[in-house]
Structure formats: structure tokens, C-alpha cells
Design a protein around this motif. Sequence first.
Motif, PDB file in Angstrom:
ATOM      1  N   VAL A   1       0.911  -1.142  -0.064  1.00  0.00           N
ATOM      2  CA  VAL A   1      -0.134  -0.131  -0.157  1.00  0.00           C
ATOM      3  C   VAL A   1       0.682   1.257   0.038  1.00  0.00           C
ATOM      4  O   VAL A   1       0.577   2.193  -0.659  1.00  0.00           O
ATOM      5  N   LYS A   2       1.684   1.159   0.881  1.00  0.00           N
ATOM      6  CA  LYS A   2       2.689   2.419   0.755  1.00  0.00           C
ATOM      7  C   LYS A   2       3.549   2.555  -0.608  1.00  0.00           C
ATOM      8  O   LYS A   2       3.752   3.977  -0.897  1.00  0.00           O
ATOM      9  N   ALA A   3       4.031   1.628  -1.098  1.00  0.00           N
ATOM     10  CA  ALA A   3       4.668   1.556  -2.336  1.00  0.00           C
ATOM     11  C   ALA A   3       3.699   2.110  -3.397  1.00  0.00           C
ATOM     12  O   ALA A   3       4.275   3.006  -4.149  1.00  0.00           O
ATOM     13  N   CYS A   4       2.425   1.921  -3.344  1.00  0.00           N
ATOM     14  CA  CYS A   4       1.473   2.402  -4.232  1.00  0.00           C
ATOM     15  C   CYS A   4       1.316   3.760  -4.242  1.00  0.00           C
ATOM     16  O   CYS A   4       1.259   4.338  -5.205  1.00  0.00           O
ATOM     17  N   ILE A   5       1.237   4.176  -2.908  1.00  0.00           N
ATOM     18  CA  ILE A   5       1.071   5.667  -2.477  1.00  0.00           C
ATOM     19  C   ILE A   5       2.074   6.434  -3.011  1.00  0.00           C
ATOM     20  O   ILE A   5       2.149   7.568  -3.541  1.00  0.00           O
ATOM     21  N   ALA A   6       3.399   5.615  -2.703  1.00  0.00           N
ATOM     22  CA  ALA A   6       4.628   6.535  -3.207  1.00  0.00           C
ATOM     23  C   ALA A   6       4.839   6.702  -4.683  1.00  0.00           C
ATOM     24  O   ALA A   6       5.122   7.715  -5.193  1.00  0.00           O
ATOM     25  N   GLU A   7       4.254   5.719  -5.411  1.00  0.00           N
ATOM     26  CA  GLU A   7       4.262   5.727  -6.870  1.00  0.00           C
ATOM     27  C   GLU A   7       3.303   6.962  -7.511  1.00  0.00           C
ATOM     28  O   GLU A   7       3.424   7.595  -8.056  1.00  0.00           O
ATOM     29  N   ALA A   8       2.121   6.749  -6.598  1.00  0.00           N
ATOM     30  CA  ALA A   8       1.162   7.904  -7.062  1.00  0.00           C
ATOM     31  C   ALA A   8       1.667   9.396  -6.675  1.00  0.00           C
ATOM     32  O   ALA A   8       1.545  10.421  -7.551  1.00  0.00           O
ATOM     33  N   ILE A   9       2.402   9.593  -5.548  1.00  0.00           N
ATOM     34  CA  ILE A   9       2.893  10.845  -5.274  1.00  0.00           C
ATOM     35  C   ILE A   9       4.016  11.234  -6.386  1.00  0.00           C
ATOM     36  O   ILE A   9       4.166  12.353  -6.778  1.00  0.00           O
ATOM     37  N   GLY A  10       4.907  10.351  -6.666  1.00  0.00           N
ATOM     38  CA  GLY A  10       5.813  10.339  -7.646  1.00  0.00           C
ATOM     39  C   GLY A  10       5.314  10.722  -9.080  1.00  0.00           C
ATOM     40  O   GLY A  10       5.802  11.710  -9.768  1.00  0.00           O
ATOM     41  N   CYS A  11       4.324  10.345  -9.603  1.00  0.00           N
ATOM     42  CA  CYS A  11       3.340  10.665 -10.666  1.00  0.00           C
ATOM     43  C   CYS A  11       2.839  11.857 -10.652  1.00  0.00           C
ATOM     44  O   CYS A  11       2.770  12.651 -11.462  1.00  0.00           O
ATOM     45  N   PHE A  12       2.458  12.304  -9.273  1.00  0.00           N
ATOM     46  CA  PHE A  12       1.807  13.503  -9.057  1.00  0.00           C
ATOM     47  C   PHE A  12       2.609  14.808  -9.340  1.00  0.00           C
ATOM     48  O   PHE A  12       2.769  15.666 -10.102  1.00  0.00           O
ATOM     49  N   PHE A  13       4.051  14.567  -8.864  1.00  0.00           N
ATOM     50  CA  PHE A  13       5.209  15.688  -8.953  1.00  0.00           C
ATOM     51  C   PHE A  13       5.650  15.553 -10.495  1.00  0.00           C
ATOM     52  O   PHE A  13       6.043  16.533 -10.984  1.00  0.00           O
ATOM     53  N   LEU A  14       5.674  14.432 -10.955  1.00  0.00           N
ATOM     54  CA  LEU A  14       6.146  14.345 -12.319  1.00  0.00           C
ATOM     55  C   LEU A  14       5.274  14.921 -13.302  1.00  0.00           C
ATOM     56  O   LEU A  14       5.952  15.991 -14.155  1.00  0.00           O
ATOM     57  N   ILE A  15       3.979  15.038 -13.028  1.00  0.00           N
ATOM     58  CA  ILE A  15       3.137  16.062 -14.179  1.00  0.00           C
ATOM     59  C   ILE A  15       3.107  17.423 -13.542  1.00  0.00           C
ATOM     60  O   ILE A  15       3.467  18.328 -14.359  1.00  0.00           O
ATOM     61  N   VAL A  16       3.219  17.658 -12.254  1.00  0.00           N
ATOM     62  CA  VAL A  16       3.224  19.248 -11.765  1.00  0.00           C
ATOM     63  C   VAL A  16       4.419  20.018 -12.130  1.00  0.00           C
ATOM     64  O   VAL A  16       4.219  20.947 -12.628  1.00  0.00           O
ATOM     65  N   ILE A  17       5.602  19.188 -11.918  1.00  0.00           N
ATOM     66  CA  ILE A  17       6.607  19.928 -11.876  1.00  0.00           C
ATOM     67  C   ILE A  17       7.361  19.799 -13.291  1.00  0.00           C
ATOM     68  O   ILE A  17       7.836  20.884 -14.140  1.00  0.00           O
ATOM     69  N   CYS A  18       7.542  18.412 -13.863  1.00  0.00           N
ATOM     70  CA  CYS A  18       8.214  18.203 -15.101  1.00  0.00           C
ATOM     71  C   CYS A  18       7.339  18.635 -16.144  1.00  0.00           C
ATOM     72  O   CYS A  18       8.032  19.250 -17.173  1.00  0.00           O
ATOM     73  N   VAL A  19       6.095  18.422 -16.455  1.00  0.00           N
ATOM     74  CA  VAL A  19       5.223  18.751 -17.336  1.00  0.00           C
ATOM     75  C   VAL A  19       5.047  20.318 -17.148  1.00  0.00           C
ATOM     76  O   VAL A  19       5.027  20.917 -18.335  1.00  0.00           O
ATOM     77  N   GLY A  20       5.022  20.801 -16.132  1.00  0.00           N
ATOM     78  CA  GLY A  20       4.842  22.297 -15.675  1.00  0.00           C
ATOM     79  C   GLY A  20       6.023  23.001 -16.063  1.00  0.00           C
ATOM     80  O   GLY A  20       5.998  24.313 -16.504  1.00  0.00           O
TER      81      GLY A  20
ATOM     82  N   GLU B   1       4.090  27.208  -4.156  1.00  0.00           N
ATOM     83  CA  GLU B   1       4.885  27.507  -3.183  1.00  0.00           C
ATOM     84  C   GLU B   1       5.007  26.271  -2.305  1.00  0.00           C
ATOM     85  O   GLU B   1       5.903  25.703  -2.195  1.00  0.00           O
ATOM     86  N   LEU B   2       3.784  25.745  -1.942  1.00  0.00           N
ATOM     87  CA  LEU B   2       3.675  24.783  -0.945  1.00  0.00           C
ATOM     88  C   LEU B   2       4.302  23.461  -1.562  1.00  0.00           C
ATOM     89  O   LEU B   2       5.039  22.637  -1.138  1.00  0.00           O
ATOM     90  N   PHE B   3       3.644  23.008  -3.054  1.00  0.00           N
ATOM     91  CA  PHE B   3       4.166  21.898  -3.505  1.00  0.00           C
ATOM     92  C   PHE B   3       5.621  21.942  -3.674  1.00  0.00           C
ATOM     93  O   PHE B   3       6.318  21.031  -3.931  1.00  0.00           O
ATOM     94  N   GLY B   4       5.910  23.018  -4.284  1.00  0.00           N
ATOM     95  CA  GLY B   4       7.489  23.112  -4.762  1.00  0.00           C
ATOM     96  C   GLY B   4       8.263  22.998  -3.489  1.00  0.00           C
ATOM     97  O   GLY B   4       9.420  22.286  -3.633  1.00  0.00           O
ATOM     98  N   THR B   5       8.073  23.634  -2.430  1.00  0.00           N
ATOM     99  CA  THR B   5       9.007  23.453  -1.249  1.00  0.00           C
ATOM    100  C   THR B   5       8.843  21.746  -0.717  1.00  0.00           C
ATOM    101  O   THR B   5       9.728  21.251  -0.309  1.00  0.00           O
ATOM    102  N   MET B   6       7.687  21.324  -0.733  1.00  0.00           N
ATOM    103  CA  MET B   6       7.541  19.931  -0.238  1.00  0.00           C
ATOM    104  C   MET B   6       8.368  19.132  -1.124  1.00  0.00           C
ATOM    105  O   MET B   6       8.923  18.094  -0.497  1.00  0.00           O
ATOM    106  N   PHE B   7       8.402  19.115  -2.409  1.00  0.00           N
ATOM    107  CA  PHE B   7       9.310  18.264  -3.445  1.00  0.00           C
ATOM    108  C   PHE B   7      10.677  18.426  -2.960  1.00  0.00           C
ATOM    109  O   PHE B   7      11.285  17.474  -2.758  1.00  0.00           O
ATOM    110  N   LEU B   8      10.942  19.751  -2.642  1.00  0.00           N
ATOM    111  CA  LEU B   8      12.519  20.183  -2.389  1.00  0.00           C
ATOM    112  C   LEU B   8      12.746  19.401  -1.000  1.00  0.00           C
ATOM    113  O   LEU B   8      13.876  18.700  -0.777  1.00  0.00           O
ATOM    114  N   VAL B   9      11.880  19.407   0.181  1.00  0.00           N
ATOM    115  CA  VAL B   9      12.197  18.682   1.403  1.00  0.00           C
ATOM    116  C   VAL B   9      12.468  17.397   1.051  1.00  0.00           C
ATOM    117  O   VAL B   9      13.148  16.583   1.911  1.00  0.00           O
ATOM    118  N   LEU B  10      11.282  16.529   0.485  1.00  0.00           N
ATOM    119  CA  LEU B  10      11.477  15.259   0.249  1.00  0.00           C
ATOM    120  C   LEU B  10      12.798  14.718  -0.532  1.00  0.00           C
ATOM    121  O   LEU B  10      13.377  13.699  -0.139  1.00  0.00           O
TER     122      LEU B  10
END
Length: 322
Positions: A93-112, A230-239
Amino acid sequence: MTSSSSSSSSSDSDRKAVADAVIRNIAADNQHDYENEERYRDNEDPERFGGYEEEEEEEVVEVANFREKERVKREKSIHSWSLGRSDLSKHLVKACIAEAIGCFFLIVICVGSANSRILVQLTTGVTHLQALYWIGISISFGIGCAGIIHILSETSGGHINPAVTLALFADRRISFLHCLFYIIAQFIGGFIGAGVLYGLGNHGNLETAIYGGNRFDPDEITFIQAFFIELFGTMFLVLVVFSTIDVRRGHEPSYLQPLAIGFAILVLHIWMIPYTNCAINPVRGTVWDIVSGTGDEQLFLFLLGPLCGGALAVPTYNLIFI
């Protein structure tokens, strides 16, 4: 001739006897060491090293089993069809959530990062130079921060960001006073640096304010949108910071850690500059605007957004990525 043969045979037999004796002694020593180790384990106090509680032990075993199965599959190239009932676990379950978060940042930051605002600047008259300017700033911030972190890493850890310091305190990696004094020092250093930059560059004589400040255009995005950027950008940085310094991942201090953080900052700037000029740091987001006299009610956003993003990264990392 016969005497020489018998002497050689006797010598070979002596050497063989000596070799057998050495082997028997080594085997006896190994057995003795093994018995001592087993006896030590039987008598060892589990509380001596702060042993896990039963539930934590089960989770550690579960994660280890999950990872071991994945490792065996990779090493032995085991590819077979199965329903996978044995894979059903909390770690899956944790691994699946991690993949979902990874794809979230993939779209928001990389596509953005393929930002339409930059494209407009590149295709509209002479303003294409502004887009190149943004890319240059992104590279400057990313590589510059990597160098600063590398310089400070042995002395202070190279936080240079109150959002990172607050996140490390929330994760119980540093004490309250450590956190408080670091944040005070960061703002003091930031204000001194802003004052020196303002004086050296004669920015008070410029008709156009330096782009180093942080602000968003209310005609383009709303306050809430800028806050979450700003929130999501800083969250990604701290991760990224947590994942590069966590010894539980087997990471030892090296020059690769500042580089990983620096490249994360570079990518974030490419994505965020067209929206908010990319603060992801309360010091960077406020002190220049205050010193240059260009600050307004938006300062609150660039102070609070990064702090909230850093704080949100702490439970996310500990619940999902460990």
C-alpha cells in the motif's frame, strides 16, 4: 633411488598431516566462535539497543520480506504469471501511494516546466530574451545552492532555508533551540546579503525593479494558486533533502547529495519562475522585497507557503517513503 622415493613420500605425508591438523583447528575455532555468538545472543538484553516493539518488528520483517522477494525476482529473472496474494501487505500500500505521489510531482513539476508562459515569451518580439533570462536564473540557483550546501555541509549541514530547518525539527532530527537559532541566523544573513547587493548594484537608481524578488501577477493566478505552487514546490524540495541524507537508505555524506538537491532546485525554478518567481525559501521570498522596498501583502504568502510545504513533507516522507 628407492631411498629417495620413500623420503619424498614420507615428506608428502607429513605435509598432508600438518595441513589436515590446521584445517581441523580452523574448523574448531569457527565452531567455538559460532557457539559464543549464539550464547551472547541468547543472553543479550533486547532493551539494551532500544529494541522494537512487537508491531514495529512485524512491519520491519514485512518490508524486508517484500524487498527480498523483489530482489530475488530481479537477480534470478523470475518472470511468471501469478495473482500475487503473497504480495498483499501494508508495504505494498505504501509503495503504491509512493508511486502515486511520484507521478503527481512528475506531472506538476516536469510537465509544468514545459511552461506556456516561457513559450509565449520566446515567440513574442524581443521579449524572448526574458525566457532565456529565466533559464539562466534557474541554472544559477540550482548550481549555486549545490555549491553553498557542499561548503556548509560539514559545519552546519547546509540548510540555508528555514523551511528545511523547520522540517528537520518536525522530524526530530534537531532540537528546538537548534531550529530557532538557525532560522534567526538565516534571516540575519539574508538581510545582510540583500543590503550588500542593493548597495553594490545601485538598485535604487533603476527604473525597473530587480527580478530577484518574489511576486505573482493577480491577473494571471490567484493568491490560493500561488500559495499551493509554493507549497508543492517546497514539499518536493524537502522530500529530496530527506531522501538524500537519510542513513536508513544507506547514504553516506558525499558531494552527490548537494548535487541532487541543487538539481531539484534548478527544475523547480524552471517550473515556478513564470508563476511566483520561485521562492521555496522564506528568506529568499521575503528579505529582498523588504530591503528593496517592493514588498507588499504578498510577502505573507512567500513566508507561509514554503513553511507549510516543508512541514507537510515530514509525515509524507515517514509514512510513505520509509
